[in-house]
Design an enzyme around this catalytic site. Sequence first.
Site, PDB file in Angstrom:
ATOM      1  N   LYS A 222       0.820  -1.209   0.000  1.00 29.01           N
ATOM      2  CA  LYS A 222       0.000   0.000   0.000  1.00 29.01           C
ATOM      3  C   LYS A 222       0.865   1.275   0.000  1.00 29.01           C
ATOM      4  CE  LYS A 222      -4.082  -2.078   0.015  1.00 29.01           C
ATOM      5  NZ  LYS A 222      -4.023  -3.496   0.266  1.00 29.01           N
TER       6      LYS A 222
HETATM    7  C1  LIG Z   1      -5.414  -4.414   0.796  1.00 28.46           C
HETATM    8  C2  LIG Z   1      -6.885  -4.297   0.795  1.00 28.46           C
HETATM    9  C3  LIG Z   1      -7.666  -4.665   1.908  1.00 28.46           C
HETATM   10  C4  LIG Z   1      -7.112  -5.419   3.079  1.00 28.46           C
HETATM   11  O1  LIG Z   1      -6.098  -4.774   3.729  1.00 28.46           O
HETATM   12  P1  LIG Z   1      -5.330  -5.545   4.912  1.00 28.46           P
HETATM   13  O2  LIG Z   1      -4.625  -4.440   5.638  1.00 28.46           O
HETATM   14  O3  LIG Z   1      -4.384  -6.500   4.245  1.00 28.46           O
HETATM   15  O4  LIG Z   1      -6.330  -6.233   5.741  1.00 28.46           O
HETATM   16  C5  LIG Z   1      -9.020  -4.384   1.897  1.00 28.46           C
HETATM   17  N1  LIG Z   1      -9.602  -3.812   0.824  1.00 28.46           N
HETATM   18  C6  LIG Z   1      -8.904  -3.485  -0.277  1.00 28.46           C
HETATM   19  C7  LIG Z   1      -9.619  -2.829  -1.414  1.00 28.46           C
HETATM   20  C8  LIG Z   1      -7.525  -3.738  -0.340  1.00 28.46           C
HETATM   21  O5  LIG Z   1      -6.841  -3.458  -1.448  1.00 28.46           O
END
Ligand SMILES: *Cc1c(COP(=O)(O)O)cnc(C)c1O
Length: 423
Positions: A222
């Site tokens: 991210k």
């Molecule tokens: C990465 C992601 C998540 C989950 O994030 P985590 O921190 O790994 O739980 C949820 N929704 C979307 C759209 C994502 O890209």
Amino acid sequence: MRDETRAVVSHLPVRTAQHERVGPHTTTTPTFPPTAPPERTIPFAPPSIGVEEIAEVIDSLRSHWITTGPKTKAFEAAFGAYLGTPNDDAMMVSSCTAALQIALAVHGIGPGDEVIVPTLTFASTAHVVEHAGARPVFVDVLPDTLCIDPEAAERAVTPATRAIIPVHYAGHPAPMDAIDRLAERYGLAIIEDAAHALPASYHDTRIGARSNFAAFSFYATKNLTTAEGGALTASPDLLEAARPLALHGMSRDAWKRYGVGGSWSYDVIAAGFKSNMTDLQAALGLQQLKKLDGFQARRRAVVDRYDEAFALAPALETPIVHDDVESALHLYVLRLRPERMRVGRDTFIDALAERGIGASVHFLPLHMTRFYQSKHGYPDEAFPVARDAYERMISLPLHPGLDGDDVQYVTDTVMHLAQRYAA
Ligand SMILES: *Cc1c(COP(=O)(O)O)cnc(C)c1O
């Protein structure tokens, strides 16, 4: 400290191109087998971790606080202030998934309830609804931004609908005005999946600065990472209700109990989750947050060069950003125009991989996954926009570590392939 830091850096594993195949696809024989190793290797989205993050983690390890403590509190305040949340506050948790889970629990969503979710999202956006014992109701997305279609969402409302989870797909904010009207009309809670949306704005308001829940992700790929981690933002009332749920439903957190002047006393006020963030993660987050604006400037520059180059290829459709929003530019999702190409998306991604470029697909629509397909069953023609986008989408490498030569290599390679495969 210096030498120690260098030693750590030199032992970091070398990242290789991530090439995750998702979903049903036909196996194709690569048309151009590689004759030599690729000129360059460009991973899809490696984390941008520097000596500052490493030093901050070492500082935590040397202190008494390795789990939730002063750095988590400091990260909450800095993150809240950065977004301009109510009271400049935020709650750090172990993941975006955990943040969504807690938000659903605060709203009391459970068996018999329905929650509206776009089909084009990551699995956990819907899984959390399943885990709550409620039913995720999928809806299609808008053809331009690939964010949830508010009219499709309205058609999906039933008397059992309790909430809607808009996803700010690829960093582009979902149409919040229409979602607000829908939520108002049918009395729905809004829980934003803001995993891609740091930092993004809708009509000059930062995503995460509103009074409803918004869930952020600090997963490794991210825009800001704490390895694993997430944050929940909301009005002070909602956040106050959410806080105990991240740590077993205990009325006081461990830091307050074991800190200087803390007392042993606590109560358990709910069957909460175990979703707290550690200070090791917050150490990463504090330093990443300081770099975020710089990261975003770099993403902007890469996206501008991609847009400029790919505008010249009739077979390529570039992502759009509306004038009334600021995108977090989390993903660069190119779409192929199949009528102008002799090959499909999978072959294109294989050809990129052979040339050392890590590409990906976001996402296999949830209604096409084996689990949700077998559980709820969807006709082939369901959600045509998401399905069509899925079949021709390619997420290209987008991260602050890309230098000018990397970007040139990606644009040259994509343009070369677009020409070579042109119909
Ligand atoms: C990465 C992601 C998540 C989950 O994030 P985590 O921190 O790994 O739980 C949820 N929704 C979307 C759209 C994502 O890209």
